[in-house]
Design a protein around this motif. Structure first.
Motif, mmCIF file in Angstrom:
data_model
loop_
_atom_site.group_PDB
_atom_site.id
_atom_site.type_symbol
_atom_site.label_atom_id
_atom_site.label_comp_id
_atom_site.label_asym_id
_atom_site.label_seq_id
_atom_site.Cartn_x
_atom_site.Cartn_y
_atom_site.Cartn_z
ATOM 1 N N SER A 219 0.968 -1.254 0.097
ATOM 2 C CA SER A 219 0.117 0.026 -0.169
ATOM 3 C C SER A 219 0.814 1.110 -0.215
ATOM 4 C CB SER A 219 -0.737 0.055 1.383
ATOM 5 O OG SER A 219 -1.594 1.160 1.159
ATOM 6 N N MET A 220 0.235 2.487 0.005
ATOM 7 C CA MET A 220 0.876 3.704 0.415
ATOM 8 C C MET A 220 0.621 4.108 1.630
ATOM 9 S SD MET A 220 2.415 6.655 -0.594
ATOM 10 C CE MET A 220 2.225 6.975 -2.348
ATOM 11 N N TYR A 221 1.795 4.345 2.287
ATOM 12 C CA TYR A 221 1.312 4.718 3.782
ATOM 13 C C TYR A 221 1.654 6.434 3.928
ATOM 14 C CZ TYR A 221 0.932 -0.107 4.844
ATOM 15 O OH TYR A 221 0.395 -1.344 4.942
ATOM 16 N N LEU A 222 0.792 7.141 4.490
ATOM 17 C CA LEU A 222 1.116 8.411 4.676
ATOM 18 C C LEU A 222 0.933 8.740 6.359
ATOM 19 C CD1 LEU A 222 -1.514 9.397 1.975
ATOM 20 C CD2 LEU A 222 0.924 10.084 1.919
ATOM 21 N N CYS A 223 1.916 9.572 6.516
ATOM 22 C CA CYS A 223 1.923 10.050 7.803
ATOM 23 C C CYS A 223 1.736 11.339 8.056
ATOM 24 C CB CYS A 223 3.632 9.977 8.332
ATOM 25 S SG CYS A 223 3.967 10.886 10.022
ATOM 26 N N ALA A 224 0.886 12.105 9.099
ATOM 27 C CA ALA A 224 0.495 13.350 9.019
ATOM 28 C C ALA A 224 0.769 13.762 10.666
ATOM 29 C CB ALA A 224 -0.972 13.467 8.749
ATOM 30 N N SER A 225 0.899 15.183 10.895
ATOM 31 C CA SER A 225 0.995 15.534 12.008
ATOM 32 C C SER A 225 -0.186 16.673 12.020
ATOM 33 C CB SER A 225 2.477 16.133 12.387
ATOM 34 O OG SER A 225 2.799 17.207 11.638
ATOM 35 N N SER A 226 -0.434 17.297 13.325
ATOM 36 C CA SER A 226 -1.330 18.389 13.422
ATOM 37 C C SER A 226 -1.229 18.920 14.925
ATOM 38 C CB SER A 226 -2.804 18.103 13.169
ATOM 39 O OG SER A 226 -3.309 17.287 14.279
ATOM 40 N N LEU A 227 -1.811 20.183 15.089
ATOM 41 C CA LEU A 227 -1.768 20.876 16.547
ATOM 42 C C LEU A 227 -3.217 20.651 16.934
ATOM 43 C CD1 LEU A 227 0.165 24.052 16.696
ATOM 44 C CD2 LEU A 227 0.441 22.022 18.144
ATOM 45 N N GLY A 228 -4.137 20.656 15.933
ATOM 46 C CA GLY A 228 -5.700 20.274 16.575
ATOM 47 C C GLY A 228 -6.592 19.863 15.236
ATOM 48 N N ASP A 229 -6.518 20.955 14.190
ATOM 49 C CA ASP A 229 -7.557 20.721 13.140
ATOM 50 C C ASP A 229 -6.816 20.164 11.939
ATOM 51 O OD1 ASP A 229 -9.369 23.623 14.179
ATOM 52 O OD2 ASP A 229 -9.377 21.731 14.519
ATOM 53 N N GLY A 230 -6.213 21.120 10.989
ATOM 54 C CA GLY A 230 -5.792 20.564 9.667
ATOM 55 C C GLY A 230 -4.493 19.750 9.908
ATOM 56 N N TYR A 231 -4.499 18.705 8.993
ATOM 57 C CA TYR A 231 -3.067 17.804 9.076
ATOM 58 C C TYR A 231 -2.192 18.286 7.887
ATOM 59 C CZ TYR A 231 -6.155 14.727 11.713
ATOM 60 O OH TYR A 231 -7.135 13.886 12.505
ATOM 61 N N THR A 232 -0.943 17.925 8.385
ATOM 62 C CA THR A 232 0.122 18.300 7.428
ATOM 63 C C THR A 232 0.552 16.905 7.190
ATOM 64 O OG1 THR A 232 0.627 20.382 8.434
ATOM 65 C CG2 THR A 232 2.175 19.409 6.786
ATOM 66 N N PHE A 233 0.632 16.468 5.805
ATOM 67 C CA PHE A 233 0.918 15.115 5.480
ATOM 68 C C PHE A 233 2.382 15.082 4.933
ATOM 69 C CE2 PHE A 233 -2.806 12.366 5.689
ATOM 70 C CZ PHE A 233 -3.640 13.145 5.716
ATOM 71 N N GLY A 234 3.248 13.927 5.014
ATOM 72 C CA GLY A 234 4.491 13.619 4.319
ATOM 73 C C GLY A 234 4.103 13.269 3.029
ATOM 74 N N SER A 235 5.206 12.820 2.302
ATOM 75 C CA SER A 235 4.962 12.390 0.751
ATOM 76 C C SER A 235 4.632 11.215 0.541
ATOM 77 C CB SER A 235 6.330 12.850 0.019
ATOM 78 O OG SER A 235 6.571 14.126 0.008
ATOM 79 N N GLY A 236 4.747 10.229 1.637
ATOM 80 C CA GLY A 236 3.996 8.914 1.672
ATOM 81 C C GLY A 236 5.254 8.076 1.156
ATOM 82 N N THR A 237 5.167 6.672 1.620
ATOM 83 C CA THR A 237 5.963 5.558 1.497
ATOM 84 C C THR A 237 5.253 4.554 0.785
ATOM 85 O OG1 THR A 237 7.275 6.082 3.525
ATOM 86 C CG2 THR A 237 7.421 3.734 2.329
ATOM 87 N N ARG A 238 5.573 4.195 -0.466
ATOM 88 C CA ARG A 238 4.893 3.042 -1.224
ATOM 89 C C ARG A 238 5.609 1.794 -0.867
ATOM 90 N NH1 ARG A 238 1.068 2.296 -4.484
ATOM 91 N NH2 ARG A 238 0.696 4.399 -4.603
ATOM 92 N N LEU A 239 4.938 0.960 -0.022
ATOM 93 C CA LEU A 239 5.473 -0.468 0.444
ATOM 94 C C LEU A 239 5.010 -1.366 -0.637
ATOM 95 C CD1 LEU A 239 6.938 -2.151 2.335
ATOM 96 C CD2 LEU A 239 4.728 -2.077 3.636
ATOM 97 N N THR A 240 5.632 -2.238 -1.005
ATOM 98 C CA THR A 240 5.538 -3.481 -1.692
ATOM 99 C C THR A 240 5.941 -4.519 -0.987
ATOM 100 O OG1 THR A 240 5.574 -2.298 -3.639
ATOM 101 C CG2 THR A 240 5.433 -4.910 -3.823
#
Lengths: 110, 111
Positions: free
Chosen positions: A87-108
């Protein structure tokens, strides 16, 4: 700007391997998240964390675990990788509301 | 290209047209909504948000409309450009819970 960095863009692992996906954010956000993204299923929440050493299960935690030893780092662990975890794995962080995402890791998993 | 676009509803427009992307959300108690844009090979990027005490919010070339009566959210992009081609996701949140994402819509802009 907040930066969320995922250590690998592409990974290929064998079935049964233990896999670590790393995520680091640089803005002192308390909340961090791991999602997986699959065609037709959208983004599904695996685990999240509201603070160091705290973790909460998301919608699809089976087969995964996480670690948050430091505020800036949130690791996703596949204890014994299986092909259905490709799958594509996405990490995100936030202080409260809006999330900021990383560019993703495509794992096979082969 | 990335496979995230497979199986998604697709909106095809000509460059310069206005685009409207729609989203039906599920939780009537949701009080915060976001639109994200995801380009091929990248993570989702925040576009605009709106709280439930508003029904319209405008940004640069984008407008979000919220209709709580029918649980509907829309994203309007004015003068669509080829660089707007991407997958667009709506997301909803209730209180201090986590964001729940829609399945996404692919926007294709032809020059």
């Amino acid at each position: 700007d907040v930066k969320v960095t995922q250590s690998s863009r592409y990974l290929v692992k064998r079935t049964g391997e233990k896999v670590f996906l790393e995520c680091v954010q640089d803005m002192d956000h308390e909340n961090m998240f791991w999602y997986r993204q699959d065609p037709g299923l959208g983004l599904r929440l695996i685990y999240f964390s509201y603070d160091v050493k705290m973790k909460e299960k998301g919608d699809i935690p089976e087969g995964y675990s996480v670690s948050r030893e430091k505020k800036e780092r949130f690791s996703l662990i596949l204890e014994s990788a299986s092909t259905n975890q490709t799958s594509m794995y996405l990490c995100a962080s936030s202080l409260g509301d809006g999330y900021t995402f990383g560019s993703g890791t495509r794992l096979t998993v082969v | 290209g990335e496979s995230v676009g497979l199986h998604l509803p697709t909106l095809s427009v000509q460059e310069g047209d206005n685009s409207i992307i729609n989203c039906a959300y599920s939780n009537s108690a949701s009080d915060y909504f976001i639109w994200y844009k995801q380009e091929s090979g990248k993570g989702p990027q925040f576009i605009i948000d709106i709280r439930s005490n508003m029904d319209k919010r405008q940004g640069q070339r984008v407008t979000v409309l919220l209709n709580k009566t029918v649980k509907h959210l829309s994203l309007q992009i004015a003068a669509t450009q080829p660089g707007d081609s991407a997958v667009y996701f709506c997301a909803e949140m209730q209180g201090y819970s986590t964001l729940t994402f829609g399945k996404g819509t692919m926007l294709l802009v032809s020059p």
